[in-house]
Scaffold this motif. Structure first.
Motif, PDB file in Angstrom:
ATOM      1  N   GLU A 309       9.438 -30.517 -52.858  1.00  0.00           N
ATOM      2  CA  GLU A 309       8.469 -29.412 -52.916  1.00  0.00           C
ATOM      3  C   GLU A 309       8.961 -28.164 -52.183  1.00  0.00           C
ATOM      4  O   GLU A 309       8.259 -27.144 -52.162  1.00  0.00           O
ATOM      5  N   ARG A 310      10.178 -28.248 -51.589  1.00  0.00           N
ATOM      6  CA  ARG A 310      10.738 -27.140 -50.812  1.00  0.00           C
ATOM      7  C   ARG A 310       9.773 -26.669 -49.717  1.00  0.00           C
ATOM      8  O   ARG A 310       9.705 -25.493 -49.384  1.00  0.00           O
ATOM      9  N   ASP A 311       9.054 -27.642 -49.177  1.00  0.00           N
ATOM     10  CA  ASP A 311       8.160 -27.358 -48.042  1.00  0.00           C
ATOM     11  C   ASP A 311       8.961 -27.654 -46.776  1.00  0.00           C
ATOM     12  O   ASP A 311       8.980 -28.791 -46.279  1.00  0.00           O
ATOM     13  N   PHE A 312       9.635 -26.635 -46.242  1.00  0.00           N
ATOM     14  CA  PHE A 312      10.601 -26.870 -45.178  1.00  0.00           C
ATOM     15  C   PHE A 312       9.940 -27.223 -43.851  1.00  0.00           C
ATOM     16  O   PHE A 312      10.522 -27.967 -43.043  1.00  0.00           O
ATOM     17  N   GLU A 313       8.742 -26.707 -43.606  1.00  0.00           N
ATOM     18  CA  GLU A 313       8.039 -27.091 -42.377  1.00  0.00           C
ATOM     19  C   GLU A 313       7.683 -28.575 -42.419  1.00  0.00           C
ATOM     20  O   GLU A 313       7.867 -29.297 -41.435  1.00  0.00           O
ATOM     21  N   LEU A 314       7.169 -29.020 -43.566  1.00  0.00           N
ATOM     22  CA  LEU A 314       6.849 -30.441 -43.724  1.00  0.00           C
ATOM     23  C   LEU A 314       8.119 -31.282 -43.692  1.00  0.00           C
ATOM     24  O   LEU A 314       8.130 -32.401 -43.169  1.00  0.00           O
ATOM     25  N   ALA A 338      17.255 -25.791 -42.469  1.00  0.00           N
ATOM     26  CA  ALA A 338      16.992 -26.568 -43.682  1.00  0.00           C
ATOM     27  C   ALA A 338      16.989 -25.669 -44.913  1.00  0.00           C
ATOM     28  O   ALA A 338      17.554 -26.014 -45.964  1.00  0.00           O
ATOM     29  N   GLU A 339      16.357 -24.504 -44.790  1.00  0.00           N
ATOM     30  CA  GLU A 339      16.284 -23.586 -45.926  1.00  0.00           C
ATOM     31  C   GLU A 339      17.671 -23.104 -46.343  1.00  0.00           C
ATOM     32  O   GLU A 339      17.984 -23.025 -47.534  1.00  0.00           O
ATOM     33  N   ARG A 340      18.533 -22.828 -45.364  1.00  0.00           N
ATOM     34  CA  ARG A 340      19.880 -22.368 -45.671  1.00  0.00           C
ATOM     35  C   ARG A 340      20.696 -23.457 -46.359  1.00  0.00           C
ATOM     36  O   ARG A 340      21.426 -23.207 -47.330  1.00  0.00           O
ATOM     37  N   ILE A 341      20.587 -24.686 -45.863  1.00  0.00           N
ATOM     38  CA  ILE A 341      21.338 -25.798 -46.463  1.00  0.00           C
ATOM     39  C   ILE A 341      20.881 -26.058 -47.898  1.00  0.00           C
ATOM     40  O   ILE A 341      21.697 -26.271 -48.805  1.00  0.00           O
ATOM     41  N   PHE A 342      19.564 -26.012 -48.119  1.00  0.00           N
ATOM     42  CA  PHE A 342      19.041 -26.252 -49.474  1.00  0.00           C
ATOM     43  C   PHE A 342      19.488 -25.142 -50.426  1.00  0.00           C
ATOM     44  O   PHE A 342      19.776 -25.398 -51.592  1.00  0.00           O
TER      45      PHE A 342
END
Length: 516
Positions: A309-314, A338-342
């Motif tokens: 779901e690209r919910d990086f906080e979760l 996490a956002e950068r790696i994804f």
């Protein structure tokens, strides 16, 4: 072979361990020790033998531990060694099969030879073609001595590591020690194989059948399975099999093992995975099999769901529950990471080398973030790395975000237990309701009798441990200053009273400031 505790071998093991320490910490040297070069590190692993070879294979899954040039070398390690000599082979065979008349044929030349055992082709008197895995002479005793050596070196090196790094390395060593002890026992492997056949009887994967009556701690007898190695792209293409679909099938099978059964084969290297006619997979070698607790399995499902779901906080919260991120890690920095790696691994336009270079640059910039390895996750990470490596056989820039995650997404409902549909799932929950009510009654009774026990989660315990350590550090430091003040009073020194007062004041101030 050298004695396990010979000075030369102990020094080699120490240099191996210090190389790992220096690479993890990014330091050029410690005292007069410098890290071994990638080539010399490989030579040291080959010289040290089975335990260190297996450990290096596990460590090779940690991209955040090692620079790229070391990872490239470590990932080429293959568990292939020379066969036992004739004398050792005869001793092991005689011990495993006091009455060899059960075989009508036994090929003394092994089909494959590894650090723990070697595999021979044979035929039973009843006509069945079988594979026989013989354990190497004395390998179980060598493993025990090497584990003691590793633990001793790690104990000596404890002050050199940060808390999280030390915990991660201890988890790797502990999990590795448990796994390799089981791997050296052929009866344990036989039990693993029988469990696999029971749990995955409906899976479209061929598994060998064990002959328990002929199996002992020294030998495992199982049905012979033919096929081509999964990394033999040319042979698979000649069979008319789509390689990408084959890898998707492998990912689904491992999803069933990890996220549904919580019981998985932890060594899916190319030699243990065969492809048969029609694209059917066959799985071999069940020495390394791992069970996952329900809490770990659920945490892994949460990680997959949040990633999809690209919910990086979760996603970061789920990683904390899983234990791969420290509970006190800053959420904003971890979410950014996490956002950068994804973004990197989700870009299908990038080549494999470009993805890797950018990912390593990102990892280097985030090296001080509090990642760690809980014991249960060590072999999950190893399997993930091996499957990604297999995927690159057929897709150049294959990775977990771009290629594995969509497969997991389409099967997530199965992992969540909803594969049977809404009404059967509701029926299962209703069937478990009486047990749930009994448990609730027990909780209320314990509460009324003031006998209620609360179990804290792993991340909460980690957080408490960190806060207690931070609180105790100034108390200990201040206490040392105050102790020094009392020692100075009893000494014959000029200005001793003034020095003692100063030391006492510094110590008291350190404690007061630390407790605020």
């Amino acid at each position: 072979m050298k004695h396990p505790y010979s000075p030369g071998r102990v020094l080699c093991a120490l240099h191996f361990t210090l190389t790992v320490f220096l690479l993890v910490r990014g330091r050029p040297k410690f005292l007069w020790f410098r890290p071994l070069s990638p080539e010399k590190l490989m030579d040291a692993i080959a010289q040290l033998g089975v335990c260190f070879l297996k450990l290096a294979q596990v460590l090779a899954t940690r991209a955040d531990f090692f620079p790229l040039e070391y990872l490239d070398k470590l990932k080429t390690i293959h568990d292939q060694v020379s066969p036992m000599n004739a004398e050792e082979y005869e001793k092991v065979f005689a011990r495993a099969f006091p009455d060899p008349s059960c075989f009508s044929f036994f090929d003394s030349a092994p089909l494959a030879s590894a650090s723990i055992g070697q595999v021979h082709e044979a035929r039973l008197q009843s006509g069945e073609r079988v594979a026989v895995k013989l354990r190497r002479q004395g390998v179980d005793r060598l493993v025990e001595k090497d584990i003691r050596l590793l633990r001793g070196i790690l104990w000596l090196a404890q002050p050199l590591f940060s808390r999280l790094t030390r915990n991660s390395l201890e988890a790797v060593i502990s999990e590795f020690s448990d796994m390799i002890r089981r791997e050296t026992d052929m009866l344990s492997e036989c039990e693993n194989l029988e469990q696999f056949r029971k749990r995955f009887v409906k899976s479209d994967v061929t598994l060998p059948e064990a002959y328990r009556e002929l199996t002992s701690s020294d030998a495992l007898v199982m049905s012979f399975i033919d096929g081509v190695r999964i990394d033999d792209k040319e042979a698979i293409g000649a069979m008319g099999i789509d390689g990408e679909k084959l890898i998707s099938k492998l990912v689904v099978f491992y999803m069933e093992q990890m996220l549904i059964a919580g019981f998985f084969h932890a060594d899916p290297h190319p030699g243990n995975l065969l492809v048969q006619k029609g694209g059917r997979l066959a799985l071999l070698d069940f020495g390394m099999v791992k069970r996952l607790s329900n809490a770990t399995r659920i945490a892994m499902i949460e990680v997959v769901k949040a990633a999809n779901e690209r919910d990086f906080e979760l996603y970061i919260l789920a990683c904390k529950r899983l234990g791969v991120v420290a509970a006190d890690a800053p959420d904003d920095k971890m979410t950014e990471f996490a956002e950068r790696i994804f973004d990197i691994f989700g870009d299908a336009r990038l080549s494999a080398s470009s993805m890797r270079d950018i990912a390593f640059t990102t990892l280097a910039s985030m090296r001080d973030l509090p990642f760690k390895i809980p014991q249960e996750v060590v072999y999950v990470m190893r399997v993930s790395s091996l499957i990604e490596g297999l995927g690159t056989t057929f897709v150049d820039n294959f990775n977990g975000v771009k290629d594995v995650l969509p497969v997991l997404k389409s099967n997530l409902t199965r992992a969540l237990g909803a594969e049977a549909g809404l009404f059967p799932t509701i029926g299962q929950e209703l069937a478990g309701l009486p047990l749930t009510m009994r448990r609730a009654k027990t909780v209320f009774n314990d509460l009324a009798e003031q006998n209620l026990h609360v179990k804290l989660s792993r991340e909460t315990l980690d957080l408490l441990e960190g806060r207690i350590r931070n609180m105790m550090r100034p108390i200990c430091q201040g206490g040392l200053f105050i102790l020094a003040a009392f020692l100075v009073v009893g000494m014959e020194l000029p200005w001793k009273n003034e020095i003692a007062v100063l030391l006492f004041a510094v110590g008291a101030l350190r404690i007061v400031i630390g407790l605020k």
